[in-house]
Write an enzyme that holds these catalytic residues in place. Sequence first.
Site, PDB file in Angstrom:
ATOM      1  N   SER A 163      -1.654  -6.583  -7.014  1.00 28.94           N
ATOM      2  CA  SER A 163      -1.738  -5.474  -6.048  1.00 28.94           C
ATOM      3  C   SER A 163      -2.251  -5.984  -4.711  1.00 28.94           C
ATOM      4  O   SER A 163      -2.999  -6.974  -4.671  1.00 28.94           O
ATOM      5  CB  SER A 163      -2.696  -4.403  -6.565  1.00 28.94           C
ATOM      6  OG  SER A 163      -4.017  -4.909  -6.571  1.00 28.94           O
ATOM      7  N   ASP A 164      -1.867  -5.309  -3.639  1.00 28.47           N
ATOM      8  CA  ASP A 164      -2.631  -5.483  -2.412  1.00 28.47           C
ATOM      9  C   ASP A 164      -4.019  -4.905  -2.694  1.00 28.47           C
ATOM     10  O   ASP A 164      -4.228  -4.173  -3.669  1.00 28.47           O
ATOM     11  CB  ASP A 164      -1.956  -4.800  -1.208  1.00 28.47           C
ATOM     12  CG  ASP A 164      -2.465  -5.390   0.117  1.00 28.47           C
ATOM     13  OD1 ASP A 164      -3.549  -6.015   0.126  1.00 28.47           O
ATOM     14  OD2 ASP A 164      -1.779  -5.226   1.156  1.00 28.47           O
ATOM     15  N   TRP A 165      -4.978  -5.209  -1.845  1.00 32.47           N
ATOM     16  CA  TRP A 165      -6.385  -4.954  -2.163  1.00 32.47           C
ATOM     17  C   TRP A 165      -6.673  -3.460  -2.268  1.00 32.47           C
ATOM     18  O   TRP A 165      -6.713  -2.746  -1.282  1.00 32.47           O
ATOM     19  CB  TRP A 165      -7.255  -5.668  -1.130  1.00 32.47           C
ATOM     20  CG  TRP A 165      -7.640  -7.067  -1.573  1.00 32.47           C
ATOM     21  CD1 TRP A 165      -8.897  -7.607  -1.536  1.00 32.47           C
ATOM     22  CD2 TRP A 165      -6.812  -8.083  -2.163  1.00 32.47           C
ATOM     23  NE1 TRP A 165      -8.884  -8.874  -2.071  1.00 32.47           N
ATOM     24  CE2 TRP A 165      -7.633  -9.199  -2.461  1.00 32.47           C
ATOM     25  CE3 TRP A 165      -5.459  -8.159  -2.500  1.00 32.47           C
ATOM     26  CZ2 TRP A 165      -7.155 -10.357  -3.066  1.00 32.47           C
ATOM     27  CZ3 TRP A 165      -4.973  -9.311  -3.093  1.00 32.47           C
ATOM     28  CH2 TRP A 165      -5.818 -10.393  -3.369  1.00 32.47           C
ATOM     29  N   ASN A 166      -6.804  -3.026  -3.537  1.00 35.50           N
ATOM     30  CA  ASN A 166      -7.013  -1.611  -3.880  1.00 35.50           C
ATOM     31  C   ASN A 166      -5.798  -0.742  -3.602  1.00 35.50           C
ATOM     32  O   ASN A 166      -5.935   0.424  -3.224  1.00 35.50           O
ATOM     33  CB  ASN A 166      -8.227  -1.036  -3.160  1.00 35.50           C
ATOM     34  CG  ASN A 166      -9.463  -1.115  -4.023  1.00 35.50           C
ATOM     35  OD1 ASN A 166      -9.382  -1.521  -5.177  1.00 35.50           O
ATOM     36  ND2 ASN A 166     -10.583  -0.726  -3.477  1.00 35.50           N
ATOM     37  N   TYR A 226       0.796  -1.226   0.000  1.00 28.93           N
ATOM     38  CA  TYR A 226       0.000   0.000   0.000  1.00 28.93           C
ATOM     39  C   TYR A 226       0.831   1.281   0.000  1.00 28.93           C
ATOM     40  O   TYR A 226       0.411   2.312  -0.497  1.00 28.93           O
ATOM     41  CB  TYR A 226      -0.892   0.042   1.251  1.00 28.93           C
ATOM     42  CG  TYR A 226      -2.058  -0.902   1.209  1.00 28.93           C
ATOM     43  CD1 TYR A 226      -3.108  -0.699   0.316  1.00 28.93           C
ATOM     44  CD2 TYR A 226      -2.132  -1.994   2.062  1.00 28.93           C
ATOM     45  CE1 TYR A 226      -4.197  -1.553   0.275  1.00 28.93           C
ATOM     46  CE2 TYR A 226      -3.219  -2.859   2.031  1.00 28.93           C
ATOM     47  CZ  TYR A 226      -4.251  -2.634   1.136  1.00 28.93           C
ATOM     48  OH  TYR A 226      -5.325  -3.485   1.092  1.00 28.93           O
TER      49      TYR A 226
END
Length: 725
Positions: free
Chosen positions: A251-254, A220
């Site tokens: 990606s990490d979530w969003n 993130y």
Amino acid sequence: MLIQKSLLLAAASLVAADGAAVRDWSEAVSKATAAVAKLSQQDKINIVSGVGWNKGPCVGNTAPVSSIGYPQLCIQDGPLGVRYGSSVTAFTPGIMAAATWDIDLMRQRGQYMGAEAKACGIHNLLGPVAGPLGKSAQGGRNWEGFGPDPYLTGIAMSETIEGMQSSGVQACAKHFIMNEQELNRDTMSSNVDDRTMHELYLWPFADAVKAKVASVMCSYNKVNGSWACENSHIQQGLLKEELAFPGFVMSDWNAIHTTTGSANNGMDMDMPGSDYNGRVVLWGPQLNNAVNSNQVSKARLDEMARRVLAAWYLVGQESGFPNINIKANVQGNHKENVRAVARDGIVLLKNENNILPLKKPKKIAVVGSAAVKNPKGINSCTDRGCNEGALGMGWGSGTADYPYFIAPYDALQTRAQADGTQISLSNTDSTGSVSGTVSGADAAIVVITSDSGEGYITVEGHAGDRNNLDPWHNGNQLVQAVAGANKNTIVVVHSVGPVILETILSTPGVQAVVWAGLPSQESGNALVDVLYGLVSPSGKLPYTIAEKPADYGTAPVRGNDMFTEGLYIDYRHFDKANIKPRYEFGFGLSYTNFTYADIKVTSNAKAGPATGDVAPGGRADLWETVATVTCTITNSGAVEGAEVPQLYITLPASAPAAPPKQLRGFTKIKLAAGASETATFNLRRRDLSYWDTAKQNWIVPSGSFEVNVGASSRDLRLKSTIEAA
Ligand SMILES: OC[C@H]1O[C@@H](O[C@H]2[C@H](O)[C@@H](O)[C@H](O[C@H]3[C@H](O)[C@@H](O)[C@H](O)O[C@@H]3CO)O[C@@H]2CO)[C@H](O)[C@@H](O)[C@@H]1O
């Protein structure tokens, strides 16, 4: 290190019990290249774009492509087993596996996690974790990984990944990179110098790539001012070029902020791909538009799809893969690994007057809310987002539901009944009434905790990162009250990381401190194994326990983190600043004693730069053994036990300033009383190298390397040298 035994095991377990083989990347990539040639642009977009949070059976899902038999990909947390599973094993957290220093248990843990994921139809299991590495003792997610030493974490990453993927499941090394705290993790920048990046934070990811990890998750935070998932230097430069990573970056979530910024700077799959947490969808149709308008090239889209498909072929998922069923019972006998890790990761910190092991006491007392199961239910707090009852893991996405939980009191009660021991319990943290419970007992066992987790949950005022390093729930006062009434007090600590123990250690009557870490579902059984001497404790600390928090020199920061401590985290900092730790990195007592003798070195180490071809993991010659150190370990005590001899190097004076010593080898040796065995440490070229920022290469400095072998980072028993000319 690369102990001979581990090499044999590695070769053997490349083919799992069910016959799934891990292919060479070259074969997987050529299969993927052939498949991509058959795909439409929309097929490729579907392969690299998530369909949305809660829009499929898993935490991450993509659309199927039937023309090549490609399924709806199921991506699921996490690093200790299957999140949201109904009947899965809750494996021990990474930090507990690290505390065993046992590569066989680490590998088996990975293999079993992979087997459970596959049986659930999960293609990609989101672990293991090397970021955070653990630069700050308070970092909320440190417990998901293997601790702040890059060498120990690197070995653990490698063993876990090879274990997982031998079971036919894609591993995901996360979070790439410098995601060292929860505080402001999605706004802050981690600003780090090139040498520190290579020697600390990138190091274990290189092990992961060398171990053929299928995927990597970008984090993130920003790195040096640019979002990690949109950062060309780290994704394209470090990961894909320097480490020659052939798999895909998700990606990490969003974690992405723009379509082209992520697509053009090395990211290959967007997760979860919906309006999750109020964000807009940035891949899927938007990526299609970007390709159609030449903002992202068709070749780049092909590359993304090829990388994702290569990971699928790598672990042989194109045939015979089970259908998705996260509700299946897939536990098998895997609890045996949980118990073994929970037991062999216990670190005995203090043992006065041989109070341990317990010898059929007439009466014992057990104290603390953490001695019993969470009275509201073992899984009552979502993602383990509370610290009620016994502590087996931290909180957040890196958790799994417990299938059952053996609390300390449960197992102690079973043992007491078998022995005819009287047992009493105070299952609160109230100091008022404990003296009645513990007075007159032969031993009073008090259980205390410290917890942390992921920042989307706040527990008792801790927003992921710990606010301090004190025991929770007035643990110090509880221990004082117990020891005030019973001079045979044994303190059991369940914790995500270091806790300041000064109050407890200075309390008269505290005879033993048992560092029981995060044992997951087999907590009580593992504890009883050690307390009663069924095994000698053999865990060693995977981090330093300080006398006071300021001694670490690092803590989560509010704004951008400048990483001014550079290479000097954990024991590297204590050594450089000459600070006395309370319990040093690598420390752990046993019920027996070990002697060290007869150190021998053979070496053909040559000074100079790495020159090999670049292959997955970096230049190939970095992984070649250039020196071997051996010594003899003898169990000189009266009972069986296991020792972890550790090898530390000091770079020669010709090298730029470096940590006074760095772990570069370990092995775990089980010995009957009186028995001896040779410990062998194979040092690879990388183990003797530093990163030269001007030459952009690893260099073996010329001169004399000091080699120390010992029982901890401050208990060095044997010394020798390696010469590099
Ligand atoms: O699970 C995949 C990766 O997700 C990241 O963590 C996310 C986590 O999985 C998810 O449960 C959580 O959702 C919470 C959300 O952030 C919050 O706003 C809402 O109130 O509650 C939701 C939970 O019910 O979001 C997390 C991201 O913020 C992990 O970083 C990564 O390691 C996982 O693999």
